[in-house]
Scaffold this motif. Structure first.
Motif, PDB file in Angstrom:
ATOM      1  N   THR A 135       2.342  11.683   2.205  1.00 33.89           N
ATOM      2  CA  THR A 135       0.889  11.525   2.252  1.00 33.89           C
ATOM      3  C   THR A 135       0.263  11.952   0.931  1.00 33.89           C
ATOM      4  OG1 THR A 135       0.888  11.919   4.634  1.00 33.89           O
ATOM      5  CG2 THR A 135      -1.211  12.170   3.479  1.00 33.89           C
ATOM      6  N   GLY A 136       0.740  13.050   0.383  1.00 35.41           N
ATOM      7  CA  GLY A 136       0.228  13.507  -0.899  1.00 35.41           C
ATOM      8  C   GLY A 136       0.495  12.507  -2.012  1.00 35.41           C
ATOM      9  N   LEU A 137       1.673  11.897  -1.986  1.00 33.85           N
ATOM     10  CA  LEU A 137       1.991  10.890  -3.000  1.00 33.85           C
ATOM     11  C   LEU A 137       1.091   9.666  -2.872  1.00 33.85           C
ATOM     12  CD1 LEU A 137       5.896  11.068  -2.930  1.00 33.85           C
ATOM     13  CD2 LEU A 137       4.425  11.666  -4.851  1.00 33.85           C
ATOM     14  N   ALA A 138       0.866   9.211  -1.654  1.00 30.04           N
ATOM     15  CA  ALA A 138       0.001   8.049  -1.457  1.00 30.04           C
ATOM     16  C   ALA A 138      -1.436   8.356  -1.858  1.00 30.04           C
ATOM     17  CB  ALA A 138       0.055   7.610   0.004  1.00 30.04           C
ATOM     18  N   ALA A 139      -1.934   9.544  -1.487  1.00 33.01           N
ATOM     19  CA  ALA A 139      -3.300   9.916  -1.840  1.00 33.01           C
ATOM     20  C   ALA A 139      -3.445  10.077  -3.347  1.00 33.01           C
ATOM     21  CB  ALA A 139      -3.685  11.208  -1.129  1.00 33.01           C
ATOM     22  N   GLN A 140      -2.453  10.707  -3.962  1.00 33.78           N
ATOM     23  CA  GLN A 140      -2.516  10.906  -5.411  1.00 33.78           C
ATOM     24  C   GLN A 140      -2.505   9.579  -6.155  1.00 33.78           C
ATOM     25  OE1 GLN A 140       0.173  10.660  -7.873  1.00 33.78           O
ATOM     26  NE2 GLN A 140      -0.384  12.164  -9.432  1.00 33.78           N
ATOM     27  N   PHE A 141      -1.680   8.645  -5.700  1.00 35.32           N
ATOM     28  CA  PHE A 141      -1.621   7.327  -6.335  1.00 35.32           C
ATOM     29  C   PHE A 141      -2.963   6.611  -6.223  1.00 35.32           C
ATOM     30  CE2 PHE A 141      -0.922   2.728  -6.015  1.00 35.32           C
ATOM     31  CZ  PHE A 141      -0.275   2.488  -7.216  1.00 35.32           C
ATOM     32  N   GLY A 142      -3.559   6.624  -5.036  1.00 40.18           N
ATOM     33  CA  GLY A 142      -4.833   5.950  -4.848  1.00 40.18           C
ATOM     34  C   GLY A 142      -5.950   6.557  -5.678  1.00 40.18           C
ATOM     35  N   ILE A 143      -6.005   7.889  -5.737  1.00 36.24           N
ATOM     36  CA  ILE A 143      -7.056   8.564  -6.503  1.00 36.24           C
ATOM     37  C   ILE A 143      -6.897   8.282  -7.992  1.00 36.24           C
ATOM     38  CG2 ILE A 143      -7.952  10.819  -7.190  1.00 36.24           C
ATOM     39  CD1 ILE A 143      -7.283  11.768  -4.333  1.00 36.24           C
ATOM     40  N   VAL A 144      -5.658   8.376  -8.487  1.00 35.95           N
ATOM     41  CA  VAL A 144      -5.427   8.192  -9.920  1.00 35.95           C
ATOM     42  C   VAL A 144      -5.755   6.767 -10.348  1.00 35.95           C
ATOM     43  CG1 VAL A 144      -3.620   8.078 -11.670  1.00 35.95           C
ATOM     44  CG2 VAL A 144      -3.748  10.044 -10.152  1.00 35.95           C
ATOM     45  N   VAL A 145      -5.283   5.788  -9.581  1.00 36.35           N
ATOM     46  CA  VAL A 145      -5.556   4.390  -9.948  1.00 36.35           C
ATOM     47  C   VAL A 145      -7.048   4.091  -9.867  1.00 36.35           C
ATOM     48  CG1 VAL A 145      -5.171   1.996  -9.272  1.00 36.35           C
ATOM     49  CG2 VAL A 145      -3.263   3.602  -9.302  1.00 36.35           C
ATOM     50  N   GLY A 146      -7.702   4.562  -8.804  1.00 38.82           N
ATOM     51  CA  GLY A 146      -9.130   4.330  -8.662  1.00 38.82           C
ATOM     52  C   GLY A 146      -9.941   4.985  -9.764  1.00 38.82           C
ATOM     53  N   ALA A 147      -9.611   6.244 -10.083  1.00 40.17           N
ATOM     54  CA  ALA A 147     -10.346   6.944 -11.138  1.00 40.17           C
ATOM     55  C   ALA A 147     -10.104   6.300 -12.493  1.00 40.17           C
ATOM     56  CB  ALA A 147      -9.927   8.418 -11.169  1.00 40.17           C
ATOM     57  N   ASN A 191       4.164  15.694  -9.404  1.00 40.35           N
ATOM     58  CA  ASN A 191       4.867  16.757  -8.686  1.00 40.35           C
ATOM     59  C   ASN A 191       3.929  17.915  -8.350  1.00 40.35           C
ATOM     60  OD1 ASN A 191       7.419  15.585  -8.571  1.00 40.35           O
ATOM     61  ND2 ASN A 191       8.024  16.369 -10.568  1.00 40.35           N
ATOM     62  N   VAL A 192       3.136  18.333  -9.335  1.00 39.77           N
ATOM     63  CA  VAL A 192       2.259  19.487  -9.134  1.00 39.77           C
ATOM     64  C   VAL A 192       1.186  19.185  -8.094  1.00 39.77           C
ATOM     65  CG1 VAL A 192       0.511  20.928 -10.227  1.00 39.77           C
ATOM     66  CG2 VAL A 192       2.656  20.473 -11.411  1.00 39.77           C
ATOM     67  N   SER A 193       0.505  18.059  -8.226  1.00 43.32           N
ATOM     68  CA  SER A 193      -0.612  17.763  -7.331  1.00 43.32           C
ATOM     69  C   SER A 193      -0.155  17.572  -5.891  1.00 43.32           C
ATOM     70  CB  SER A 193      -1.358  16.522  -7.828  1.00 43.32           C
ATOM     71  OG  SER A 193      -0.507  15.388  -7.830  1.00 43.32           O
ATOM     72  N   THR A 194       0.937  16.849  -5.686  1.00 36.78           N
ATOM     73  CA  THR A 194       1.379  16.584  -4.318  1.00 36.78           C
ATOM     74  C   THR A 194       1.938  17.837  -3.656  1.00 36.78           C
ATOM     75  OG1 THR A 194       3.516  15.819  -5.190  1.00 36.78           O
ATOM     76  CG2 THR A 194       1.830  14.155  -4.767  1.00 36.78           C
ATOM     77  N   ARG A 195       2.646  18.666  -4.412  1.00 37.62           N
ATOM     78  CA  ARG A 195       3.201  19.898  -3.833  1.00 37.62           C
ATOM     79  C   ARG A 195       2.109  20.927  -3.619  1.00 37.62           C
ATOM     80  NH1 ARG A 195       6.484  15.759  -5.082  1.00 37.62           N
ATOM     81  NH2 ARG A 195       8.633  16.186  -4.506  1.00 37.62           N
ATOM     82  N   THR A 196       1.089  20.929  -4.482  1.00 35.22           N
ATOM     83  CA  THR A 196      -0.034  21.840  -4.280  1.00 35.22           C
ATOM     84  C   THR A 196      -0.830  21.426  -3.041  1.00 35.22           C
ATOM     85  OG1 THR A 196      -0.193  22.236  -6.663  1.00 35.22           O
ATOM     86  CG2 THR A 196      -2.107  22.801  -5.330  1.00 35.22           C
ATOM     87  N   ALA A 197      -1.016  20.136  -2.817  1.00 36.47           N
ATOM     88  CA  ALA A 197      -1.715  19.679  -1.618  1.00 36.47           C
ATOM     89  C   ALA A 197      -0.892  19.946  -0.358  1.00 36.47           C
ATOM     90  CB  ALA A 197      -2.019  18.185  -1.738  1.00 36.47           C
ATOM     91  N   PHE A 198       0.431  19.999  -0.502  1.00 34.08           N
ATOM     92  CA  PHE A 198       1.295  20.256   0.653  1.00 34.08           C
ATOM     93  C   PHE A 198       1.006  21.628   1.260  1.00 34.08           C
ATOM     94  CE2 PHE A 198       5.108  22.471   2.114  1.00 34.08           C
ATOM     95  CZ  PHE A 198       5.536  21.645   3.142  1.00 34.08           C
TER      96      PHE A 198
END
Length: 236
Positions: free
Chosen positions: A102-114, A71-78
């Motif tokens: 878009t924020g949710l998709a980006a956050q998911f990709g970054i978290v899984v990759g990291a 919630n925090v990361s996606t809303r902060t990126a918004f």
């Protein structure tokens, strides 16, 4: 989440105090993530029931923390996406749910990759501690910057100088967060701050590079009518 903030804050204050009393000021410096000098070790030494409660606390808090971070990361990126400091696509909202897709998709990709990358590169504990240190350092840094920004905004934009809300409110927050920021980043500016070992010690430089100003005055160029999230309609 708001209802949980206060009791969790009390737990975070009381449990380190209890640990420091249990181990003593000198012994607490060796407190770690495993063994007798750890949360699990103390729980097992105190009572078997405490270890069970600790296990359920970890199991319960893990999805809760993940949900809060999402919630925090996606809303902060918004917000920077809306004023085009980030790509404007980060301001896209799903029409029905009003969530930043878009924020949710980006956050998911970054978290899984990291997570997968760090897991293969380091031990599981390091794979957890390194991004956690980065996240905590970023959050504390943002809190300090927001306190400074609020003080500067009201001092510059309002003619009537009132020291109570202008300075008395943000100054204690800054004073409390600066030692926490140095501790999280492992910068030994105080005697109670210990240097972090590699690769966790890389968190401070990573955050410093990531948060460097890229667009001075960028927020001043924000389009009118974008002062609140409720005003931004779905795009695309």
């Amino acid at each position: 989440m708001l209802g949980a903030a206060l009791p969790i804050g009390l737990v975070y204050v009381l449990t380190p105090y209890a640990m420091s009393v249990y181990f003593g000021p000198d012994g607490f410096a060796d407190f770690g993530t495993s063994g007798s000098a750890s949360w699990e070790g103390v729980a097992r030494a105190s009572s078997g029931l405490f270890s069970v409660l600790l296990f359920f606390a970890v199991v319960n808090s893990t999805p809760t923390d993940a949900n809060a971070c999402a919630n925090v990361s996606t809303r902060t990126a918004f917000a920077p996406g809306r004023i085009r400091v980030f790509p404007h696509d980060f301001a896209r909202l799903r029409p029905r749910r009003r969530c930043p897709v878009t924020g949710l998709a980006a956050q998911f990709g970054i978290v899984v990759g990291a997570a997968l990358g760090l897991e293969f590169a380091y031990a599981p504990v390091t794979a957890f501690v390194l991004p956690a240190t980065v996240i905590v350092t970023v959050i504390i840094g943002v809190c300090v910057v927001v306190d400074l920004a609020c003080a500067g905004y009201f001092l510059r934009r309002h003619n009537a100088f009132n020291p109570v809300p202008r300075l008395l409110s943000p100054v204690p927050g800054i004073a409390a967060f600066v030692p926490a920021l140095l501790t999280a980043a492992g910068i030994p500016a105080f005697g109670f701050v210990s240097e972090l070992s590699a690769p966790v010690s890389y968190a401070g430089p990573v955050v410093g590079v990531r948060m460097r100003p890229r667009r001075p005055g960028g927020t001043a160029a924000a389009p009118s009518g974008t002062g609140g999230a409720d005003r931004a309609g779905p795009s695309g």
